[in-house]
Design an enzyme around this catalytic site. Structure first.
Site, short mmCIF file in Angstrom:
data_model
loop_
_atom_site.label_atom_id
_atom_site.label_comp_id
_atom_site.label_asym_id
_atom_site.label_seq_id
_atom_site.Cartn_x
_atom_site.Cartn_y
_atom_site.Cartn_z
N LEU A 1 -49.15 43.05 -147.16
CA LEU A 1 -49.10 44.31 -146.40
C LEU A 1 -50.37 44.55 -145.58
O LEU A 1 -50.64 45.69 -145.18
CB LEU A 1 -48.81 45.51 -147.32
N TYR B 1 -56.19 30.28 -133.19
CA TYR B 1 -54.87 30.66 -133.68
C TYR B 1 -53.88 29.51 -133.50
O TYR B 1 -53.21 29.09 -134.45
CB TYR B 1 -54.37 31.90 -132.94
#
Length: 333
Positions: free
Chosen positions: A35, A144
């Site tokens: 989360l 990334y």
């Protein structure tokens, strides 16, 4: 596939739409999400178990695999802010590349050999040809993209070593919201173009910054391939079935094959909403290729998958409905 499916990062944007589709197909799904960027409220289907935790937590993973005897893993959990990956590369290499090793080690120990991976067109870097096919050179220009490509390489080695079958699904620009408006895109910070255009319309941001109007494209702005999030979810379900039926490991682009410019997105938003988007035009942003466009034919050939929503106005319309729906485009924090 009768065994339960572990979906890591299943409370995130694309993950939650995929979880919802899998649940609608009467598949048993367990979501593992810390989360950090996902949302508890994005898991809306009864019978879907949400476990809060990390993919690098070996004890938790072993407990979950022993409890559920997973037949497959769908792996979404990752950090995905390109700019942040440049300023804090170790965060990305740890989370996107290193921590999944614990997940893969647990899969090996528990004899789970089906892995569907949320990869990215960022693994290609600046393409040497457009539209991009899967055999294009993979040369990422930021941490990334490199962190995702490294995991693709690791999956290949796992197949050689212990028979893991994987589907690396290289997304282009995920867009839109669920057809019923119950779940949608809610990033903090929000960097995706369509929601930022709409945020400029609602006044949540003062204006939309457009980086570059002098690219070698018809209107001078960057062109991208926008794919509806529910089409992405469908591709994951089809990849699971393909691998479960003893299909070979695959690497597929997921896109529409339709290029849409930044200015065309703005025009679509103005058409859908009847409002004028406040825009500030500026110089190019370093590292932005003029055009990123998928050749999606391999996914159709192997998976029988094709994007069903190719009109970007439909994606804008869905995102606008989500932003103006009961949640006003935001989950509870």
């Amino acid at each position: 596939m009768s065994n339960p499916i572990l979906v890591t990062g299943g409370a995130g944007y694309i993950g939650s739409h995929t979880v919802r589709l899998l649940a609608s197909q009467n598949r048993k799904v367990v979501v593992l999400d810390n989360l950090a960027y996902g949302h508890r409220d994005a898991i809306i289907d009864e019978g879907v178990e949400l476990v809060i935790g990390d993919v690098g937590d070996r004890a938790l993973l072993e407990k979950l695999f022993d409890q559920h005897q997973f037949g497959a893993v769908v792996h979404f959990a990752a950090f995905a802010y390109v700019g942040e990956s440049v300023t804090d590369p170790l965060k990305y290499y740890r989370n996107n590349t290193a921590e999944p090793l614990t997940l893969l080690e647990t899969m090996q120990a528990k004899d789970c050999k089906v892995f569907v991976f949320s990869s990215t067109c960022a693994t290609y870097g600046v393409p040497d040809a457009v539209p991009i096919v899967e055999t294009n050179k993979q040369d990422p220009i930021n941490p990334y993209g490199r962190s995702k490509l490294m995991l693709e390489w690791i999956l290949r080695d796992c197949e050689t070593a212990w028979g893991l079958k994987s589907a690396c699904l290289r997304y282009f620009n995920a867009s839109g919201s669920s057809a019923d408006g119950k779940i949608g895109e809610d990033h903090d910070p929000e960097t995706h173009l369509i929601p930022r255009v709409l945020m400029a319309l609602t006044g949540e941001i003062s204006h939309l910054d457009v980086f570059g109007t002098d690219y070698p494209t018809p209107d001078g702005t960057c062109i991208r391939d926008y794919i509806h999030v529910e089409d992405l979810a469908d591709a994951h379900a089809k990849a699971l079935d393909f691998l479960a039926a003893n299909g070979d490991s695959i690497r597929c682009n997921l896109g529409t094959g339709v290029g849409v410019s930044v200015k065309e997105i703005i025009d679509a938003a103005e058409e859908v909403t009847g409002r004028k988007v406040p825009v500030k035009f500026g110089p190019r942003r370093e590292g932005d290729p003029p055009q990123l466009l998928a050749d999606p034919r391999l996914a159709k050939e192997l998976l029988g998958w094709e994007a069903s929503r190719k009109d970007v106005r439909e994606m804008v319309r869905g995102a606008w409905a989500w932003m103006n729906g009961p949640n006003s485009g935001r989950y509870e924090k």
